[in-house]
Design a protein around this motif. Structure first.
Motif, PDB file in Angstrom:
ATOM      1  N   GLY A 241       0.800  -1.219   0.000  1.00 16.01           N
ATOM      2  CA  GLY A 241       0.000   0.000   0.000  1.00 16.01           C
ATOM      3  C   GLY A 241       0.833   1.269   0.000  1.00 16.01           C
ATOM      4  O   GLY A 241       0.323   2.335   0.362  1.00 16.01           O
ATOM      5  N   PHE A 242       2.078   1.177  -0.393  1.00 12.07           N
ATOM      6  CA  PHE A 242       2.935   2.364  -0.479  1.00 12.07           C
ATOM      7  C   PHE A 242       4.150   2.047  -1.342  1.00 12.07           C
ATOM      8  O   PHE A 242       4.471   0.884  -1.587  1.00 12.07           O
ATOM      9  CB  PHE A 242       3.404   2.819   0.904  1.00 12.07           C
ATOM     10  CG  PHE A 242       4.063   1.724   1.698  1.00 12.07           C
ATOM     11  CD1 PHE A 242       3.331   0.934   2.565  1.00 12.07           C
ATOM     12  CD2 PHE A 242       5.430   1.484   1.560  1.00 12.07           C
ATOM     13  CE1 PHE A 242       3.943  -0.081   3.287  1.00 12.07           C
ATOM     14  CE2 PHE A 242       6.039   0.475   2.289  1.00 12.07           C
ATOM     15  CZ  PHE A 242       5.284  -0.308   3.152  1.00 12.07           C
ATOM     16  N   GLN A 243       4.804   3.128  -1.776  1.00 11.22           N
ATOM     17  CA  GLN A 243       6.071   2.961  -2.472  1.00 11.22           C
ATOM     18  C   GLN A 243       7.120   3.816  -1.749  1.00 11.22           C
ATOM     19  O   GLN A 243       7.917   3.304  -0.992  1.00 11.22           O
ATOM     20  CB  GLN A 243       5.921   3.350  -3.949  1.00 11.22           C
ATOM     21  CG  GLN A 243       7.082   2.875  -4.790  1.00 11.22           C
ATOM     22  CD  GLN A 243       6.866   3.190  -6.257  1.00 11.22           C
ATOM     23  OE1 GLN A 243       7.545   4.052  -6.818  1.00 11.22           O
ATOM     24  NE2 GLN A 243       5.930   2.519  -6.895  1.00 11.22           N
ATOM     25  N   CYS A 244       7.078   5.140  -1.915  1.00 13.42           N
ATOM     26  CA  CYS A 244       8.043   5.980  -1.184  1.00 13.42           C
ATOM     27  C   CYS A 244       7.651   6.133   0.273  1.00 13.42           C
ATOM     28  O   CYS A 244       8.493   6.383   1.127  1.00 13.42           O
ATOM     29  CB  CYS A 244       8.169   7.353  -1.848  1.00 13.42           C
ATOM     30  SG  CYS A 244       6.788   8.483  -1.509  1.00 13.42           S
ATOM     31  N   GLY A 245       6.368   6.035   0.576  1.00 13.09           N
ATOM     32  CA  GLY A 245       5.896   6.105   1.948  1.00 13.09           C
ATOM     33  C   GLY A 245       5.549   7.497   2.436  1.00 13.09           C
ATOM     34  O   GLY A 245       5.107   7.663   3.571  1.00 13.09           O
ATOM     35  N   TYR A 246       5.740   8.509   1.587  1.00 10.71           N
ATOM     36  CA  TYR A 246       5.524   9.873   2.077  1.00 10.71           C
ATOM     37  C   TYR A 246       4.066  10.139   2.447  1.00 10.71           C
ATOM     38  O   TYR A 246       3.782  10.829   3.422  1.00 10.71           O
ATOM     39  CB  TYR A 246       5.988  10.893   1.036  1.00 10.71           C
ATOM     40  CG  TYR A 246       6.214  12.259   1.616  1.00 10.71           C
ATOM     41  CD1 TYR A 246       7.409  12.583   2.244  1.00 10.71           C
ATOM     42  CD2 TYR A 246       5.210  13.229   1.568  1.00 10.71           C
ATOM     43  CE1 TYR A 246       7.614  13.830   2.804  1.00 10.71           C
ATOM     44  CE2 TYR A 246       5.404  14.481   2.126  1.00 10.71           C
ATOM     45  CZ  TYR A 246       6.608  14.775   2.738  1.00 10.71           C
ATOM     46  OH  TYR A 246       6.799  16.013   3.303  1.00 10.71           O
ATOM     47  N   CYS A 247       3.154   9.578   1.686  1.00 11.48           N
ATOM     48  CA  CYS A 247       1.731   9.823   1.955  1.00 11.48           C
ATOM     49  C   CYS A 247       1.185   8.880   3.023  1.00 11.48           C
ATOM     50  O   CYS A 247       0.060   9.065   3.493  1.00 11.48           O
ATOM     51  CB  CYS A 247       0.913   9.648   0.680  1.00 11.48           C
ATOM     52  SG  CYS A 247       0.746   7.912   0.152  1.00 11.48           S
ATOM     53  N   THR A 248       1.968   7.857   3.381  1.00 13.12           N
ATOM     54  CA  THR A 248       1.440   6.745   4.181  1.00 13.12           C
ATOM     55  C   THR A 248       0.931   7.139   5.568  1.00 13.12           C
ATOM     56  O   THR A 248      -0.145   6.673   5.973  1.00 13.12           O
ATOM     57  CB  THR A 248       2.490   5.617   4.284  1.00 13.12           C
ATOM     58  OG1 THR A 248       3.012   5.340   2.977  1.00 13.12           O
ATOM     59  CG2 THR A 248       1.879   4.357   4.853  1.00 13.12           C
TER      60      THR A 248
ATOM     61  N   LEU B  27      -3.943  11.990  -1.446  1.00 11.10           N
ATOM     62  CA  LEU B  27      -3.294  11.714  -2.726  1.00 11.10           C
ATOM     63  C   LEU B  27      -2.021  10.900  -2.518  1.00 11.10           C
ATOM     64  O   LEU B  27      -1.355  11.018  -1.492  1.00 11.10           O
ATOM     65  CB  LEU B  27      -2.962  13.026  -3.439  1.00 11.10           C
ATOM     66  CG  LEU B  27      -4.141  13.980  -3.648  1.00 11.10           C
ATOM     67  CD1 LEU B  27      -3.695  15.202  -4.439  1.00 11.10           C
ATOM     68  CD2 LEU B  27      -5.294  13.278  -4.339  1.00 11.10           C
ATOM     69  N   CYS B  28      -1.721  10.069  -3.508  1.00 10.33           N
ATOM     70  CA  CYS B  28      -0.492   9.269  -3.481  1.00 10.33           C
ATOM     71  C   CYS B  28       0.221   9.476  -4.811  1.00 10.33           C
ATOM     72  O   CYS B  28      -0.243   9.009  -5.848  1.00 10.33           O
ATOM     73  CB  CYS B  28      -0.818   7.794  -3.267  1.00 10.33           C
ATOM     74  SG  CYS B  28       0.648   6.729  -3.393  1.00 10.33           S
ATOM     75  N   ARG B  29       1.351  10.168  -4.756  1.00  6.60           N
ATOM     76  CA  ARG B  29       2.086  10.473  -5.986  1.00  6.60           C
ATOM     77  C   ARG B  29       2.643   9.204  -6.624  1.00  6.60           C
ATOM     78  O   ARG B  29       2.866   9.149  -7.823  1.00  6.60           O
ATOM     79  CB  ARG B  29       3.205  11.459  -5.667  1.00  6.60           C
ATOM     80  CG  ARG B  29       3.779  12.130  -6.869  1.00  6.60           C
ATOM     81  CD  ARG B  29       4.681  13.244  -6.437  1.00  6.60           C
ATOM     82  NE  ARG B  29       6.066  12.874  -6.672  1.00  6.60           N
ATOM     83  CZ  ARG B  29       7.060  13.735  -6.680  1.00  6.60           C
ATOM     84  NH1 ARG B  29       6.832  15.004  -6.419  1.00  6.60           N
ATOM     85  NH2 ARG B  29       8.291  13.353  -6.909  1.00  6.60           N
ATOM     86  N   CYS B  30       2.880   8.182  -5.791  1.00  2.73           N
ATOM     87  CA  CYS B  30       3.407   6.923  -6.332  1.00  2.73           C
ATOM     88  C   CYS B  30       2.308   6.066  -6.955  1.00  2.73           C
ATOM     89  O   CYS B  30       2.605   5.057  -7.586  1.00  2.73           O
ATOM     90  CB  CYS B  30       4.094   6.120  -5.234  1.00  2.73           C
ATOM     91  SG  CYS B  30       5.486   6.966  -4.486  1.00  2.73           S
ATOM     92  N   GLY B  31       1.072   6.428  -6.741  1.00  2.00           N
ATOM     93  CA  GLY B  31      -0.025   5.671  -7.346  1.00  2.00           C
ATOM     94  C   GLY B  31      -0.260   4.319  -6.712  1.00  2.00           C
ATOM     95  O   GLY B  31      -0.615   3.361  -7.394  1.00  2.00           O
TER      96      GLY B  31
HETATM   97 FE1  FES Z   1       4.725   7.647  -2.398  1.00  2.00          FE
HETATM   98 FE2  FES Z   1       2.143   7.533  -1.674  1.00  2.00          FE
HETATM   99  S1  FES Z   1       3.643   5.998  -1.436  1.00  2.00           S
HETATM  100  S2  FES Z   1       3.268   9.247  -2.355  1.00  2.00           S
END
Ligand code: FES
Ligand code: FES
Length: 169
Positions: free
Chosen positions: A86-93, A139-143
């Motif tokens: 449920g995440f990639q970079c984790g910034y929105c997590t 919003l999640c920039r990583c999609g």
């Molecule tokens: Fe990168 Fe959501 S995991 S912005």
């Protein structure tokens, strides 16, 4: 205010946002600053159990309130986010997690969303469409949206509809 169960006293200028108070004064950098104007949801925290964007909330508005940030959460949602990517970079997590918690409580209380057909009786089930709409402020920039929806669906299903409803305070 009470932050993650700890009584916290701060002397702040009235203009300081809750987000800046958490990050810059309390060192709780789990809550993220994305847009700083209420558009992305990265700064979502719970105030007395209700999700809010901390960048548009003044810290002084939270006097005497209970604040919960990602640092104060220990919930199956976190493990489900890992299990479902449920995440990639984790910034929105952190914001996604706090929002999902608040969303489940809102759903449990029977609150409708704009995609709920029966406004009188609330949503019949927490469908993917309901989850997507209710999480649309984050919003999640990583999609990573598919994983986020799957994680929330997983937790809701494990709890059962009645379990989710029963969690509302
Ligand atoms: Fe990168 Fe959501 S995991 S912005
Ligand atoms: Fe608060 Fe984007 S940082 S909504």
């Amino acid at each position: 205010m009470r932050v993650n169960g700890v009584d916290t006293v701060l002397a702040l200028e009235p203009r300081v946002s809750l987000l800046d108070a958490l990050r810059d004064r309390l060192g709780m950098t789990g809550t993220k600053k994305g847009c700083d104007q209420g558009a992305c949801g990265a700064c979502t925290v719970l105030v007395d159990g209700t999700r809010i964007v901390a960048c548009l909330t003044l810290a002084v508005q939270c006097e005497g309130r209970e604040i919960t940030t990602v640092e104060g959460i220990d919930h199956p949602l976190q493990r489900a986010f890992v299990a479902h990517d449920g995440f990639q970079c984790g910034y929105c997590t952190p914001g996604q997690l706090c929002s999902a918690l608040g969303m489940l409580q809102e759903y449990g209380a029977g609150a409708p969303s704009v995609v709920t057909e029966d406004l009188a009786h609330g949503p019949a089930a927490l469908s993917d469409e309901e989850i997507r709409e209710r999480m649309s402020g984050n919003l999640c920039r990583c999609g990573a949206y598919n994983g986020i929806v799957a994680a929330i669906r997983d937790v809701a299903e494990q709890s059962g509809a009645e379990g989710v409803r029963g969690r509302s305070a």
